[in-house]
Design a protein around this motif. Structure first.
Motif, PDB file in Angstrom:
ATOM      1  N   THR A  20       0.862  -1.273  -0.081  1.00 19.24           N
ATOM      2  CA  THR A  20      -0.041   0.186   0.020  1.00 19.24           C
ATOM      3  C   THR A  20       0.759   1.207   0.000  1.00 19.24           C
ATOM      4  OG1 THR A  20      -0.178   0.004   2.629  1.00 19.24           O
ATOM      5  CG2 THR A  20      -1.850  -1.017   1.311  1.00 19.24           C
TER       6      THR A  20
ATOM      7  N   SER B 253     -11.813   2.254  -1.009  1.00 20.91           N
ATOM      8  CA  SER B 253     -10.562   1.564  -0.417  1.00 20.91           C
ATOM      9  C   SER B 253     -11.057  -0.016  -0.442  1.00 20.91           C
ATOM     10  CB  SER B 253     -10.309   1.786   0.941  1.00 20.91           C
ATOM     11  OG  SER B 253     -11.834   1.754   1.668  1.00 20.91           O
ATOM     12  N   GLY B 254     -10.260  -0.784  -0.124  1.00 22.38           N
ATOM     13  CA  GLY B 254     -10.367  -2.099  -0.166  1.00 22.38           C
ATOM     14  C   GLY B 254     -11.538  -2.439   1.068  1.00 22.38           C
TER      15      GLY B 254
ATOM     16  N   HIS C 264      -8.949 -10.954   5.938  1.00 23.79           N
ATOM     17  CA  HIS C 264      -8.840  -9.576   6.483  1.00 23.79           C
ATOM     18  C   HIS C 264     -10.118  -8.860   6.867  1.00 23.79           C
ATOM     19  CE1 HIS C 264      -7.996  -5.181   5.736  1.00 23.79           C
ATOM     20  NE2 HIS C 264      -6.727  -5.470   5.941  1.00 23.79           N
TER      21      HIS C 264
ATOM     22  N   ASN D 213      -3.856 -12.815   2.591  1.00 23.22           N
ATOM     23  CA  ASN D 213      -2.765 -11.933   3.233  1.00 23.22           C
ATOM     24  C   ASN D 213      -2.305 -12.663   4.374  1.00 23.22           C
ATOM     25  OD1 ASN D 213      -1.514  -9.973   4.627  1.00 23.22           O
ATOM     26  ND2 ASN D 213      -2.933  -8.499   4.378  1.00 23.22           N
TER      27      ASN D 213
ATOM     28  N   ALA E 211      -8.542  -8.272  -3.050  1.00 18.68           N
ATOM     29  CA  ALA E 211      -7.607  -6.948  -2.948  1.00 18.68           C
ATOM     30  C   ALA E 211      -6.365  -7.220  -3.764  1.00 18.68           C
ATOM     31  CB  ALA E 211      -7.073  -6.846  -1.483  1.00 18.68           C
TER      32      ALA E 211
ATOM     33  N   CYS F 249      -7.884  -4.342  -5.617  1.00 19.51           N
ATOM     34  CA  CYS F 249      -7.282  -3.075  -5.136  1.00 19.51           C
ATOM     35  C   CYS F 249      -6.490  -2.382  -5.974  1.00 19.51           C
ATOM     36  CB  CYS F 249      -6.598  -3.171  -3.820  1.00 19.51           C
ATOM     37  SG  CYS F 249      -7.612  -3.426  -2.274  1.00 19.51           S
TER      38      CYS F 249
ATOM     39  N   LYS G 241      -2.592  -1.036  -4.099  1.00 18.51           N
ATOM     40  CA  LYS G 241      -1.761  -2.015  -3.477  1.00 18.51           C
ATOM     41  C   LYS G 241      -0.631  -2.332  -4.428  1.00 18.51           C
ATOM     42  CE  LYS G 241      -4.434  -3.458   0.265  1.00 18.51           C
ATOM     43  NZ  LYS G 241      -5.809  -2.891   0.050  1.00 18.51           N
TER      44      LYS G 241
HETATM   45  N1  TLP Z   1      -4.468  -4.858   3.923  1.00 16.45           N
HETATM   46  C1  TLP Z   1      -3.476  -3.966   4.499  1.00 16.45           C
HETATM   47  C2  TLP Z   1      -3.743  -3.790   6.024  1.00 16.45           C
HETATM   48  O1  TLP Z   1      -4.839  -3.564   6.652  1.00 16.45           O
HETATM   49  C3  TLP Z   1      -3.211  -4.954   6.958  1.00 16.45           C
HETATM   50  C4  TLP Z   1      -2.061  -4.534   4.146  1.00 16.45           C
HETATM   51  O2  TLP Z   1      -0.920  -3.687   4.520  1.00 16.45           O
HETATM   52  O3  TLP Z   1      -1.965  -5.700   3.644  1.00 16.45           O
HETATM   53  N2  TLP Z   1      -8.336  -6.995   1.907  1.00 16.45           N
HETATM   54  C5  TLP Z   1      -7.100  -7.414   1.995  1.00 16.45           C
HETATM   55  C6  TLP Z   1      -6.889  -8.992   1.736  1.00 16.45           C
HETATM   56  C7  TLP Z   1      -6.094  -6.628   2.383  1.00 16.45           C
HETATM   57  O4  TLP Z   1      -4.840  -6.977   2.525  1.00 16.45           O
HETATM   58  C8  TLP Z   1      -6.533  -5.330   2.770  1.00 16.45           C
HETATM   59  C9  TLP Z   1      -5.748  -4.187   3.280  1.00 16.45           C
HETATM   60  C10 TLP Z   1      -7.657  -4.930   2.594  1.00 16.45           C
HETATM   61  C11 TLP Z   1      -8.783  -5.746   2.175  1.00 16.45           C
HETATM   62  C12 TLP Z   1      -8.281  -3.529   3.153  1.00 16.45           C
HETATM   63  O5  TLP Z   1      -7.846  -2.498   1.924  1.00 16.45           O
HETATM   64  P1  TLP Z   1      -7.864  -0.947   2.444  1.00 16.45           P
HETATM   65  O6  TLP Z   1      -6.447  -0.888   3.127  1.00 16.45           O
HETATM   66  O7  TLP Z   1      -7.656  -0.183   1.050  1.00 16.45           O
HETATM   67  O8  TLP Z   1      -8.970  -0.430   3.113  1.00 16.45           O
END
Ligand code: TLP
Length: 342
Positions: free
Chosen positions: A8, A57-58, A83, A140, A171, A197, A200
């Motif tokens: 990110t 956002s994700g 997540h 993740n 994501a 996303c 990322k």
């Molecule tokens: N993950 C982020 C942190 O929140 C941990 C990261 O650095 O990996 N689904 C998955 C599988 C994700 O890894 C993430 C973000 C999200 C959704 C949420 O995305 P955002 O951060 O854009 O809201």
């Protein structure tokens, strides 16, 4: 600084900055931003779905999807390491009145099909109504594991049999696709909805996209507005997203090679424990086994040497590769870790 806390952290490329500056825009809440419309059409086409929706956002992509699929009191079956269950503030319950029902994630990020099936509620007034099954691809917390299309089809057979819906938190779906050597479209085919996303590994500054049927996207669009996510001249964001899809997808294999190189190097350092075979995409988890050394302390020292990683537990560390981390950065990280563990 070799920044590996997350993908990110990637900053927009010069081509993205140029596209953002030149973007044609309009009011997207009125459906009048031509650049957003172009991005949504392109994403839908890429993922093989009827329609798509740009969100902030994700987290918003998952929540808008959940709100579109489920009503208050409904239940969602998802992995205990997902997540959405761990890191999204319980938004589905807090905002949507939707309860999560967890099933154990296996090491490879999948769920045992018989456990999904056993978690589906029978029609009984005592129970919440099961409405949705949710998968995560790549996974993740399960080491960035890519989930193959066959497993998603297996999950879809279960959801069809019970008249449920299937949502994929993709994501990092393009990372999964690159690792498996298939298209993102193939990985999304069996799902009713999928989100991915832009911000990322694809390096756009902001944004995620939800894809699904026209009817579902209509509901998700209402949910996005409810969440305060109706953006106006969002074309400046979408423009970077279009560059991300055009220019940043085909290079993801490079990030995976760097992650593998990092994992193999880590395996040779005393005081660190890792199974490099589990590193299939751009995410690397390892354990600090040196007596008396916490992950937080190791990472404090590592940062002074110009390398950032993330502590995910008292003894566990996550490093994520992306386009701003090159082979020299990996070599430097390994040399510094070897020095600190000495
Ligand atoms: N993950 C982020 C942190 O929140 C941990 C990261 O650095 O990996 N689904 C998955 C599988 C994700 O890894 C993430 C973000 C999200 C959704 C949420 O995305 P955002 O951060 O854009 O809201």
């Amino acid at each position: 600084m070799v920044e590996m806390r997350s993908d990110t952290m990637t900053r927009p490329t010069p081509a993205m900055r140029r596209a953002m500056a030149a973007a044609e825009v309009g009011d997207d809440v009125f459906g009048e931003d031509p650049t957003v419309n172009r991005l949504e059409a392109k994403a839908a086409e890429l993922l093989g779905k009827e329609a798509a929706l740009l969100v902030a956002s994700g987290t918003m992509a998952n929540l808008a999807s959940l709100l579109a699929h489920c009503g208050r009191g409904d239940e969602v079956i998802l992995g205990h390491l997902s997540h959405s269950f761990i890191y999204e503030q319980g938004g589905m319950a807090a905002v949507g009145g939707i309860s999560p029902r967890t099933v154990a994630n296996r090491e490879d990020g999948t769920l045992a099909p018989e456990e999904i099936e056993a978690a589906v509620r029978s029609d009984d007034p005592h129970f919440p109504r099961t409405r949705l099954v949710m998968l995560e691809n790549s996974h993740n917390r399960c080491g960035g594991a890519p989930i193959d299309a066959a497993f998603t089809r297996t999950a879809a057979e279960i959801t069809r049999r019970h008249s449920l819906r299937l949502h994929v938190d993709g994501a990092r779906l393009f990372n999964a696709a690159a690792a498996l050597g298939v298209s993102a479209r193939e990985l999304a085919a069996a799902a009713d909805s999928v989100c991915f996303c832009l911000s990322k590994g694809l390096a756009a500054p902001v944004g995620s996209v939800v894809c699904g049927s026209r009817e579902f996207i209509g509901q998700a669009r209402r949910a996005r507005k409810l969440l305060g996510g109706g953006m106006r001249q969002a074309g400046v964001i979408a423009a970077a997203g279009l560059v991300a899809l055009d220019e940043m997808v085909d290079r993801l294999a490079e990030d995976h090679a760097h992650a593998r190189k990092l994992a193999e190097g880590l395996a040779a350092i005393p005081g660190i424990s890792i199974d490099p075979a589990r590193v299939r995409t751009n995410i690397v988890y390892f354990a600090v086994t040196k007596p008396g050394l916490t992950a937080a302390e190791l990472l404090r020292r590592l940062e002074r040497e110009g390398v950032r990683m993330l502590a995910t537990g008292a003894r566990t560390v996550r490093a994520v590769t992306h386009y701003e981390v090159n082979a020299a950065g990996i070599d430097h990280a390994l040399a510094m870790l070897a020095k600190l563990m000495n």
